[in-house]
Design an enzyme around this catalytic site. Structure first.
Site, PDB file in Angstrom:
ATOM      1  CG  ASP A  67      20.327 -40.518 -32.845  1.00  0.00           C
ATOM      2  OD1 ASP A  67      19.318 -40.094 -32.245  1.00  0.00           O
ATOM      3  OD2 ASP A  67      20.966 -39.833 -33.631  1.00  0.00           O
ATOM      4  CG  ASP A 136      30.193 -33.781 -37.075  1.00  0.00           C
ATOM      5  OD1 ASP A 136      28.969 -33.869 -37.358  1.00  0.00           O
ATOM      6  OD2 ASP A 136      30.732 -34.523 -36.226  1.00  0.00           O
ATOM      7  CG  HIS A 138      26.316 -35.842 -36.746  1.00  0.00           C
ATOM      8  ND1 HIS A 138      27.079 -35.363 -35.703  1.00  0.00           N
ATOM      9  CD2 HIS A 138      25.042 -35.452 -36.447  1.00  0.00           C
ATOM     10  CE1 HIS A 138      26.313 -34.741 -34.834  1.00  0.00           C
ATOM     11  NE2 HIS A 138      25.071 -34.770 -35.260  1.00  0.00           N
ATOM     12  CD  GLU A 143      29.738 -37.731 -34.685  1.00  0.00           C
ATOM     13  OE1 GLU A 143      29.576 -36.914 -35.616  1.00  0.00           O
ATOM     14  OE2 GLU A 143      29.601 -37.411 -33.482  1.00  0.00           O
TER      15      GLU A 143
HETATM   16  C1  F6R Z   1      19.391 -36.398 -33.186  1.00  0.00           C
HETATM   17  C2  F6R Z   1      20.337 -36.650 -34.257  1.00  0.00           C
HETATM   18  C3  F6R Z   1      21.371 -35.660 -34.667  1.00  0.00           C
HETATM   19  C4  F6R Z   1      20.876 -34.218 -34.670  1.00  0.00           C
HETATM   20  C5  F6R Z   1      22.036 -33.282 -35.006  1.00  0.00           C
HETATM   21  C6  F6R Z   1      21.610 -31.829 -35.016  1.00  0.00           C
HETATM   22  O1  F6R Z   1      18.515 -37.504 -33.043  1.00  0.00           O
HETATM   23  O2  F6R Z   1      20.297 -37.687 -34.808  1.00  0.00           O
HETATM   24  O3  F6R Z   1      21.848 -35.983 -35.941  1.00  0.00           O
HETATM   25  O4  F6R Z   1      19.852 -34.081 -35.607  1.00  0.00           O
HETATM   26  O5  F6R Z   1      23.057 -33.469 -34.076  1.00  0.00           O
HETATM   27  O6  F6R Z   1      21.225 -31.469 -33.729  1.00  0.00           O
HETATM   28  P1  F6R Z   1      20.508 -30.080 -33.461  1.00  0.00           P
HETATM   29  O7  F6R Z   1      19.226 -30.127 -34.198  1.00  0.00           O
HETATM   30  O8  F6R Z   1      20.298 -30.050 -31.972  1.00  0.00           O
HETATM   31  O9  F6R Z   1      21.421 -29.020 -33.972  1.00  0.00           O
END
Ligand code: F6R
Length: 261
Positions: A67, A136, A138, A143
């Site tokens: 992303d 959440d 995702h 989301e």
């Molecule tokens: C990042 C992504 C997100 C993260 C998620 C967890 O490229 O796609 O889905 O993997 O927000 O983030 P952290 O690892 O920082 O808790």
């Protein structure tokens, strides 16, 4: 789906790195799917350590990020293409031309998203996708409410995700972009092997829903229950709400060593 409960983030990083090294060993031109965020950092550090020790080469590999924020200036340090270069790809023998992400500065967003899907397909699809998970539920930035059939597209970040990510923007919520381009849930589901890493109590509810909840757009990661090859590597805190934790532990302990993940 296999759940592996490990003592700490370093053990998770070693096991995830084992999978990537084994893949590159049998397929040097493998296509890697890379997540940003904090969760994969021990994996990336371990890969860099093994690269520096001459144990793995990325020279023939290709990588696609999950992303990208929309509208961050090309030189902004939190652009995910810069982040992944700092954390992994710039620290190993992977040419930058072989690393791609969705174009968060595209004038024509639908065209850029379609081009990204095409680029992944042209590369032969993702062999191994590293994932984190949001509090959440995702994955990527899909989301809650995301279509389980979604492909790369623009999404609005939830307030929770922006709060969670404000730490990368000097704790300034207003500096966190409101939109992103993200691989869709169906895009992620096309990867041949998904390795999801999660640590800490804050991820416990999302990990429970991912593995043991109903498959639902309310917990987007739960779509992975439909994937034939998913490995979920968690620490004790992230595993603390799993109802079948005892069974997962027994299963992993009793696993024949030849089986791998
Ligand atoms: C990042 C992504 C997100 C993260 C998620 C967890 O490229 O796609 O889905 O993997 O927000 O983030 P952290 O690892 O920082 O808790």
């Amino acid at each position: 789906m296999e759940i592996v409960i490990l003592p700490d983030a370093e053990a998770i990083g070693r096991l995830a790195a084992d999978q990537i090294c084994a893949l590159l060993d049998r397929k040097p031109d493998a296509v890697l799917g890379l997540a940003t965020g904090s969760s994969p950092l021990p994996t990336y550090d371990e890969l860099v350590r093994r690269h520096d020790a001459g144990q793995v080469s990325f020279a023939g590999a290709r990588a696609f990020t999950l992303d990208e924020y929309v509208g961050l200036a090309a030189d902004h340090p939190e652009r995910y293409l810069h982040v992944i270069e700092r954390e992994l790809t710039g620290r190993v023998d992977l040419d930058p031309s072989r690393v791609a992400g969705p174009d968060g500065l595209a004038a024509d967003v639908p065209a850029a998203c379609a081009a990204y899907e095409q680029a992944i397909a042209d590369a032969g699809g993702v062999d191994l996708q590293i994932l984190g998970i949001g509090t959440d539920g995702h994955i990527g930035f899909n989301e809650p409410g995301s279509s389980l059939a979604s492909r790369t597209r623009i999404k609005t970040l939830t307030r929770q995700t922006r709060l969670d990510n404000a730490r990368f923007f000097g704790d300034d919520l207003e500096a966190v972009p409101t939109h992103c381009l993200t691989q869709g849930l169906a895009t992620i589901m096309s990867a041949r092997h998904v390795v999801l890493v999660a640590t800490g109590q804050g991820k416990a509810q999302a990990v429970h829903q991912l593995a043991e909840g109903a498959v639902s757009a309310m917990w987007p990661a739960s779509v992975l229950q439909h994937h034939p090859h998913v490995s979920v590597l968690v620490d004790e805190a992230a595993a603390s709400r799993l109802q079948l934790a005892g069974y997962y532990r027994e299963t992993y302990l009793a696993k024949p060593s030849w089986q791998g993940l």
